[in-house]
Design an enzyme around this catalytic site. Structure first.
Site, PDB file in Angstrom:
ATOM      1  N   ASP A 573       0.577  -1.302   0.163  1.00  0.00           N
ATOM      2  CA  ASP A 573      -0.022  -0.093  -0.035  1.00  0.00           C
ATOM      3  C   ASP A 573       1.303   1.384   0.053  1.00  0.00           C
ATOM      4  O   ASP A 573       2.047   0.730  -0.271  1.00  0.00           O
ATOM      5  CB  ASP A 573      -0.972   0.017   1.070  1.00  0.00           C
ATOM      6  CG  ASP A 573      -0.477  -0.452   2.372  1.00  0.00           C
ATOM      7  OD1 ASP A 573       1.600  -0.520   2.433  1.00  0.00           O
ATOM      8  OD2 ASP A 573      -1.054  -0.538   3.107  1.00  0.00           O
ATOM      9  N   ASP A 574      -0.219   2.787  -0.055  1.00  0.00           N
ATOM     10  CA  ASP A 574       1.064   3.859   0.857  1.00  0.00           C
ATOM     11  C   ASP A 574       1.696   3.854   1.725  1.00  0.00           C
ATOM     12  O   ASP A 574       1.205   5.197   1.767  1.00  0.00           O
ATOM     13  CB  ASP A 574       0.505   4.834  -0.374  1.00  0.00           C
ATOM     14  CG  ASP A 574      -0.208   4.727  -2.207  1.00  0.00           C
ATOM     15  OD1 ASP A 574       0.139   4.588  -2.721  1.00  0.00           O
ATOM     16  OD2 ASP A 574      -1.177   4.952  -2.633  1.00  0.00           O
TER      17      ASP A 574
END
Ligand code: WT7
Length: 707
Positions: A573-574
């Protein structure tokens, strides 16, 4: 009605019935591989034989016993956990009939998980009181190693801790803190931080520890989110050569909270005096602020224990995710405490009497589980270290290890890499013969660092325990057990801990078997798992349980090899992992955008030799703004002020525009690649850019690389 619904779910789902005993790995495969420690590749090495010569008391004798226990833990979880809970913890009252009930399937109702419901206990009692009652009051719980190096040894015994905890707990009570209130703690890594945490636990208050490196704004957001009316902090402290004026930051945070709400949220601050007045004088506001030492000297000496339900919250700890503000991860009392203690005991083969040293700060989950709760339940003697590993020189950790005769050392890959850079001479200067076991956490340990740690620090005598886990998991999930007959593979966190059923799933959420690569999920509940996101249960469900139906999604990618070992491949994910700390790209972006000169920002990870990952920020300026070095500095400063120093971007890349799809979505994949141009990536590796609304943006960004 709610309860009845839960019971039904329990009956239908928690038989753990469909879990087959796992063949974790095959010994025959492993024994064929060479065991030369110096050689490279995906080789495996047995836990050094010398470890078993030097350490003769083992909780687990060998890998066969580990496997038996593991299979027992997943096939008969009720029996396994009920035995362990009785063996490891002291309960005021045992739980109702059920060990665990849960639902992991979003389609079937709310996500929940409960362990030992109805059981009554207290975390502080389990960590402190019972050891004193059993006659161990004079045992040292913590050796406090401050920032400055000194020859004296300052120990805090269990009895002394109890005395401080009871007094501080009385102070909190007298200031109106009740069971269930959230008390914020903003302190350096000193025993008083532990005392503050346990004083809260004693009276049933929920602690929210905020790492001392976070800014006023970050602290204010956490105070507001948890509605903390009381803050425990200190005047300031020294970190290396620098003075950190914590009280000033705490004051600013309280002020920010007041501005946001329109009334005063923080009613009391208790300030521990850590600096002498020559270094720093804190301004005290008589209505709100009081000195720790004054309050404690006047306080009631005894403070009754609040018996908590196993499912009552013990603490909240904020962690960054891919979107929005940090999430308040909530852990409860019974399951968490048991899980922290059991993992600490087995992963490090800890026995009372051993001196154990975890370098983590209590501001992070590692400190919560492996400086405070796990070790204290196990009646450990520990070193708690306030300073930095390179001050006054790069041999500080080894000197500390020698000074206190540390047996187990738990640290982070980033730290190992930063010390590697100084060369072996700092290590070789020190006596490390007390060390028997070395362990790491926070990010994958690259084989080079693994080998250096094993060879230079451990003299090839120590197992290396690479522990994979998360704030959300409460304790270790995957690790190489330091047991006879187990083969370690540098860079692999290896195999699951008791009760943990890891699965690898593909994009569609389908379980993969055998050798595979995909998303790392967990299939069954475990006692240490978090229960919710404070004030936002739906965020817990959507972040962790919606991506793949029926599973807890860790956010990490991983590969499972033919021997059943897990290799973590990083966040999917970020989230950027900087020196083992989780940083949400969205948070850094909004801090940049808050600066008046910035029109748009996109933040991605970039490989970094020491930190593992660095923060790489693309910034588009507003019309009329000039991309100067001064502005670069100002932007870095802005992020530091908004969030904290650990989030400072390493690189600001001026971006006249950002690569976007036709629907306006920033293509981070390409930005990540451009950020890697300094390594072996070339502009030819950027992949498909045809779906961009303006593919030329990419060439422009490449041409501005390093400018
Ligand atoms: C993330 C969790 C758990 C305490 C420290 C960080 C990464 C952590 C390892 C490891 C590979 C690791 C993961 C994970 N991570 N330990 N041994 N090998 N990756 O806690 O801030 O909650 O971060 O750290 O990406 O998801 P956290």
């Amino acid at each position: 009605q709610h309860k009845c619904q839960r019971k039904r779910w329990f009956k239908r789902r928690l038989t753990f019935g469909r879990v087959r005993p796992l063949q974790l790995y095959s010994c025959t495969n492993l024994q064929e591989t060479s065991q030369e420690l110096q050689s490279g590749g995906d080789r495996s090495y047995p836990v050094p034989r010398e470890y078993f010569d030097r350490v003769t008391n083992h909780h687990i004798n060998n890998i066969e016993q580990y496997m038996l226990l593991y299979n027992h833990s997943i096939l008969q979880p009720d029996e396994f956990w009920s035995d362990k809970a009785k063996q490891v913890l002291s309960w005021k009252q045992l739980w109702d009939d059920q060990i665990c009930s849960f639902n992991f399937d979003v389609e079937k109702g709310p996500i929940f998980c409960e362990w030992f419901k109805g059981g009554k206990l207290n975390a502080c009692y389990n960590c402190i009181d019972r050891h004193v009652e059993a006659g161990h009051g004079d045992q040292v719980a913590y050796y406090a190693e401050g920032n400055e190096e000194s020859a004296d040894i300052r120990g805090y015994t269990y009895r002394e801790l109890l005395d401080y905890i009871e007094r501080l707990a009385s102070v909190l009570k007298a200031r109106g803190v009740h069971k269930g209130d959230v008390v914020a703690i903003y302190m350096p890594n000193i025993p008083e931080l532990v005392i503050a945490m346990l004083a809260c636990a004693r009276i049933g208050a929920i602690h929210s520890v905020v790492f001392g490196g976070f800014s006023a704004e970050s602290l204010a957001n956490r105070l507001l989110d948890a509605k903390s009316r009381v803050v425990i902090t200190c005047d300031g402290y020294k970190r290396g050569e620098k003075i950190v004026p914590l009280k000033t930051v705490a004051d600013a945070a309280a002020e920010l909270a007041r501005e946001t709400l329109g009334y005063n949220l923080v009613e009391h601050k208790i300030i521990y005096q850590r600096l002498n007045s020559k270094e720093h004088t804190a301004t005290m506001d008589g209505h709100v602020d009081e000195w720790w030492h004054e309050a404690l000297s006047k306080a009631e000496k005894h403070c009754a224990i609040e018996w908590m339900d196993a499912e009552d919250p013990l603490f909240v700890l904020y962690t960054s995710g891919s979107t929005g503000r940090p999430k308040g991860i909530v852990h409860t009392t019974g399951g968490y405490l048991l899980y922290a203690a059991l993992t600490h005991r087995y992963a490090f083969n800890y026995h009372p009497g051993d001196v154990y040293f975890c370098t983590a700060d209590c501001g992070w989950i590692t400190g919560h589980s492996y400086v405070v709760y796990g070790p204290l339940v196990n009646r450990a003697t520990q070193v708690i270290f306030e300073g930095v590993p390179t001050y006054p020189s790069a041999d500080r950790l080894w000197k500390i290890s020698a000074k206190y005769k540390v047996k187990q050392l738990y640290t982070a890959p980033t730290l190992i890499r930063s010390l590697m850079r100084f060369g072996e001479k700092y290590v070789k200067n020190s006596q490390r013969d007390s060390l028997t076991l070395l362990a790491t956490v926070g990010e994958p340990i690259n084989p080079e660092a693994w080998k250096w740690f094993s060879r230079e620090v451990g003299e090839n005598l120590c197992p290396i325990v690479d522990t994979w886990w998360q704030t959300e998991t409460g304790g270790h999930m995957i690790l190489p057990p330091p047991v006879q007959g187990f083969y370690q593979k540098p860079g692999s966190a290896s195999i699951p801990f008791f009760g943990i059923v890891p699965v690898v799933v593909n994009e569609k959420g389908e379980e993969l078997f055998g050798e595979c690569e995909g998303y790392l999920c967990i299939k069954k509940p475990w006692p240490g798992m978090f229960r919710t996101v404070l004030g936002d249960h739906s965020r817990m469900e959507s972040t962790y349980f919606k991506p793949f139906r029926g599973y807890y999604m860790s956010g990490d990618g991983c590969r499972r090899d033919k021997d059943g070992y897990y290799w973590l491949t990083g966040r999917v994910d970020d989230v950027i992992n900087v020196s083992g700390h989780r940083i949400g790209t969205a948070e850094v972006e909004s801090a940049l955008i808050a600066h008046g000169s910035v029109a748009e920002a996109a933040v991605v990870p970039a490989p970094h030799d020491i930190k593992g990952q660095g923060i790489y920020a693309y910034v588009t300026l507003r019309e009329g703004e000039e991309p100067t070095e001064e502005l670069r500095k100002a932007l870095k400063h802005a992020v530091r002020e908004h969030i904290g120093a650990i989030c400072t971007p390493d690189v600001i890349h001026w971006a006249p525009a950002l690569p976007k799809t036709r629907s306006g979505k920033i293509m981070r994949r390409i930005l990540r690649k451009i950020a890697e141009l300094g390594t072996n990536v070339t502009p030819n590796d950027l992949g498909d850019t045809s779906t961009l609304s303006d593919p030329q943006v990419v060439d422009m960004l490449v041409s501005l690389y390093g400018k």
